[in-house]
Each structure stands twice: as C-alpha cells, then as structure tokens.
Write a protein that holds these residues in place. Structure first.
Motif, PDB file in Angstrom:
ATOM      1  N   MET A   1      37.204  71.992 -48.362  1.00  0.00           N
ATOM      2  CA  MET A   1      36.547  71.478 -47.163  1.00  0.00           C
ATOM      3  C   MET A   1      35.059  71.252 -47.436  1.00  0.00           C
ATOM      4  O   MET A   1      34.376  72.103 -47.997  1.00  0.00           O
ATOM      5  N   LYS A   2      34.570  70.105 -47.038  1.00  0.00           N
ATOM      6  CA  LYS A   2      33.176  69.759 -47.234  1.00  0.00           C
ATOM      7  C   LYS A   2      32.270  70.609 -46.348  1.00  0.00           C
ATOM      8  O   LYS A   2      32.591  70.889 -45.188  1.00  0.00           O
ATOM      9  N   ALA A   3      31.120  71.000 -46.909  1.00  0.00           N
ATOM     10  CA  ALA A   3      30.127  71.720 -46.125  1.00  0.00           C
ATOM     11  C   ALA A   3      29.420  70.781 -45.145  1.00  0.00           C
ATOM     12  O   ALA A   3      29.016  71.181 -44.053  1.00  0.00           O
ATOM     13  N   ILE A   4      29.261  69.510 -45.546  1.00  0.00           N
ATOM     14  CA  ILE A   4      28.564  68.515 -44.730  1.00  0.00           C
ATOM     15  C   ILE A   4      29.564  67.420 -44.368  1.00  0.00           C
ATOM     16  O   ILE A   4      29.989  66.655 -45.237  1.00  0.00           O
ATOM     17  N   ASN A   5      29.966  67.368 -43.115  1.00  0.00           N
ATOM     18  CA  ASN A   5      30.950  66.359 -42.733  1.00  0.00           C
ATOM     19  C   ASN A   5      30.293  64.984 -42.614  1.00  0.00           C
ATOM     20  O   ASN A   5      29.072  64.833 -42.742  1.00  0.00           O
ATOM     21  N   THR A   6      31.105  63.977 -42.369  1.00  0.00           N
ATOM     22  CA  THR A   6      30.621  62.594 -42.368  1.00  0.00           C
ATOM     23  C   THR A   6      29.538  62.372 -41.318  1.00  0.00           C
ATOM     24  O   THR A   6      28.507  61.727 -41.593  1.00  0.00           O
ATOM     25  N   GLU A   7      29.731  62.920 -40.129  1.00  0.00           N
ATOM     26  CA  GLU A   7      28.755  62.741 -39.041  1.00  0.00           C
ATOM     27  C   GLU A   7      27.389  63.309 -39.429  1.00  0.00           C
ATOM     28  O   GLU A   7      26.349  62.649 -39.267  1.00  0.00           O
ATOM     29  N   ILE A   8      27.382  64.525 -39.930  1.00  0.00           N
ATOM     30  CA  ILE A   8      26.119  65.169 -40.294  1.00  0.00           C
ATOM     31  C   ILE A   8      25.505  64.482 -41.514  1.00  0.00           C
ATOM     32  O   ILE A   8      24.280  64.342 -41.620  1.00  0.00           O
ATOM     33  N   ARG A   9      26.352  64.036 -42.424  1.00  0.00           N
ATOM     34  CA  ARG A   9      25.834  63.337 -43.612  1.00  0.00           C
ATOM     35  C   ARG A   9      25.062  62.083 -43.204  1.00  0.00           C
ATOM     36  O   ARG A   9      23.990  61.792 -43.755  1.00  0.00           O
TER      37      ARG A   9
ATOM     38  N   PHE B   1      20.524  80.579 -50.358  1.00  0.00           N
ATOM     39  CA  PHE B   1      20.069  80.137 -49.045  1.00  0.00           C
ATOM     40  C   PHE B   1      21.024  79.116 -48.445  1.00  0.00           C
ATOM     41  O   PHE B   1      21.466  79.251 -47.292  1.00  0.00           O
ATOM     42  N   TRP B   2      21.371  78.095 -49.218  1.00  0.00           N
ATOM     43  CA  TRP B   2      22.190  77.018 -48.659  1.00  0.00           C
ATOM     44  C   TRP B   2      23.614  77.476 -48.389  1.00  0.00           C
ATOM     45  O   TRP B   2      24.280  76.948 -47.481  1.00  0.00           O
ATOM     46  N   GLU B   3      24.082  78.491 -49.121  1.00  0.00           N
ATOM     47  CA  GLU B   3      25.413  79.028 -48.815  1.00  0.00           C
ATOM     48  C   GLU B   3      25.418  79.697 -47.449  1.00  0.00           C
ATOM     49  O   GLU B   3      26.388  79.564 -46.683  1.00  0.00           O
ATOM     50  N   ILE B   4      24.349  80.419 -47.097  1.00  0.00           N
ATOM     51  CA  ILE B   4      24.239  81.007 -45.762  1.00  0.00           C
ATOM     52  C   ILE B   4      24.240  79.905 -44.699  1.00  0.00           C
ATOM     53  O   ILE B   4      24.872  80.023 -43.650  1.00  0.00           O
ATOM     54  N   ILE B   5      23.540  78.831 -44.992  1.00  0.00           N
ATOM     55  CA  ILE B   5      23.407  77.742 -44.020  1.00  0.00           C
ATOM     56  C   ILE B   5      24.732  77.025 -43.785  1.00  0.00           C
ATOM     57  O   ILE B   5      25.115  76.751 -42.642  1.00  0.00           O
ATOM     58  N   GLY B   6      25.452  76.700 -44.878  1.00  0.00           N
ATOM     59  CA  GLY B   6      26.629  75.853 -44.682  1.00  0.00           C
ATOM     60  C   GLY B   6      27.800  76.064 -45.610  1.00  0.00           C
ATOM     61  O   GLY B   6      28.753  75.276 -45.578  1.00  0.00           O
ATOM     62  N   GLY B   7      27.747  77.087 -46.464  1.00  0.00           N
ATOM     63  CA  GLY B   7      28.878  77.311 -47.363  1.00  0.00           C
ATOM     64  C   GLY B   7      28.531  77.032 -48.816  1.00  0.00           C
ATOM     65  O   GLY B   7      27.448  76.549 -49.153  1.00  0.00           O
TER      66      GLY B   7
END
Length: 279
Positions: free
Chosen positions: A1-9, A243-249
């Motif tokens: 599963m992507k950490a950043i989906n299409t909408e957020i990207r 850091f980025w793992e805490i934020i989004g995986g």
C-alpha cells in the motif's frame, strides 16, 4: 500500500510547483551588474553586506543569480517539507496541524525549571559529564509544578499530530545541522510541550525532527557534533527515514522524494531559462 495516495500526491506536486515558481519569480528579476572596473565596483554600497568584489570579478552574473536562488531555496525548504509532512499525515492520523499552539495555565516555577534543565544539560555536555535522559528532564519539569503561581502560557509546535489511538506527537522541524544555541533552545521547547500537557512519555512524544540526514541513510551515520553533544539525540531526535515513517509509513520518504525529483525534472529547463537567460 502506498504511503501517499493519488489525491495527496497531486496536492503535494502542485504545492512544490507553486513553491518553485514563486521562488523563481522572486530571483529571476534581480539585476546583477558585472563590474566595469575596480573603482566602479568598490564605490558600490550594500545595506545587506552582499558585496563580494573578487567573486563578482570572476563569476558571470547568471551564475551568481543561480547561486542566490539556491541559497534562498535552501533557507525556505523547511517550510515546504512541513507542508508536505502535513499533507501526508492527514491520511494516516486522526488530527494534523501546522503551527499548532499549545496553550495552558501552568506553574511559573515549572516553566522556569525547563530553563534550568536546559542549562544543566549544557553544563554537563561542556564538562563531559553524564547527561540526564530526556525523560528525567521531563519528570523534573513536571514535578516542579506549584499550585499558587499559575499563569497562561503557550508554545507553538511546527507540526502537531494526534494519532488514531489518541497519542499526541509534537515536532520541531529544523535543520539537520543546528548550532549549539539552536539545540539548547529546542530542548527547552520540547520540555515545555510536555509541561503544558502535564504528562511524560509515552502519552505525548515531542521530537526534534530533521527531514533528511546529510550523512547517510541511518541515524548511526549522523556526525554533526553540536547536535550529538547538545541534544538528547537518541531519545528526542527523529531524522530522515525515521521521521517520515512516523508521518506516513515506511515508504513515505522515498515516495515524497520521487515527487520532488519529478518536479525537478519537469521544471529544470524553466529554472535555467528564467535564472540564467532571463526568459
């Protein structure tokens, strides 16, 4: 599963494009005049102290403008990364805010204790003595509370997150190469975050967040001595992947960097044309 989906990207890419275009608009119109002769250049004045006669003599104005742009980009990059962190976190956590004020009625004695803990940490670091753990410092600040010296105080966090299980995460997002004073100031701010909430870890976790590691991919690679000496580094600092793992995986860091790379590829000609050729 992507950490950043299409909408957020799409949102992140649009934000970065606007960030770059705004910065280019600011710098592309800057007039940088090549010296005609030594006396002409040495007669100039600069209210910002930006005169560099030997560099100006050697370097074409176009390269100077590009260098100024790069320095401006580096200075403001932190703001772009804060916004990207907010956008990513929105899809992974319950509540997310930038520039979040924590306000509460607190004991002035405990508020001052955060300053003393910072000074004690600095003294121990200077003398090469054993430094207190971050949790010990938090405990000392909370235990210093009185009930007859209350005053409303607030401290602002760069990024606030409430996780889906109710935990609170507070981040000071700063340079990965802070000086000693910046390190000690952040210690004090992190301690006051805990004081204003009135609890120690793990109910609340306050961090110094470094969005990237200039020394390598792991925390063990990090070598900047002021941060290692004047921060409770292992406990209070999250850097790069962590850091980025805490934020989004786990994949959030690389996915975000791929968006930056994409914008860089698409905007490279525009940047060169605007800054070097003034198109």
């Amino acid at each position: 599963m992507k950490a950043i989906n299409t909408e957020i990207r799409v949102q992140i890419k649009g934000y970065i494009e606007g960030f770059i275009e705004g910065l280019i608009d600011e710098y592309k119109g800057r007039e940088i005049t090549k010296p005609n002769n030594p006396s002409e250049y040495l007669s100039r004045t600069s209210s910002k102290g930006e005169l560099k006669p030997f560099q100006a003599a050697l370097i074409p104005p176009e390269l100077i403008r590009i260098n100024q742009f790069e320095r401006g980009l580096s200075t403001r990059l932190g703001n772009s990364l804060e916004e990207c962190a907010r956008l990513i976190a929105l899809k992974h956590h319950k509540t997310v805010h930038r520039g979040y004020d924590i306000r509460a009625e607190v004991s002035l004695a405990a508020f001052a204790e955060a300053e003393r803990q910072k000074e004690n940490y600095e003294s121990a670091a200077k003398m090469g003595q054993a430094k207190p753990s971050f949790e010990e410092m938090i405990t000392a600040v909370i235990n210093a509370r009185c009930s007859d010296d209350l005053e409303t105080k607030y401290v602002r966090a760069d990024l606030y997150i409430q996780t889906n299980d109710g935990r609170e995460l507070l981040f000071e997002i700063k340079s990965p190469k802070p000086n000693k004073g910046q390190c000690l100031e952040v210690i004090q701010r992190l301690l006051r975050f805990h004081l204003l909430r009135g609890v120690n870890r793990p109910q609340i976790n306050a961090y110094y967040a470094m969005p990237y590691n200039p020394y390598g991919s792991t925390k063990a690679d990090y070598r900047w001595s002021p941060a290692l000496n004047y921060l409770p580094f292992e406990e209070a600092v999250v850097i790069g992947y962590d850091f980025w793992e805490i934020i989004g995986g786990k994949t959030a860091y690389e996915e975000l960097l791929e968006i930056y790379l994409e914008v860089g590829r698409e905007k490279s000609k525009y940047m060169l044309d605007s800054l070097a050729l003034s198109f």
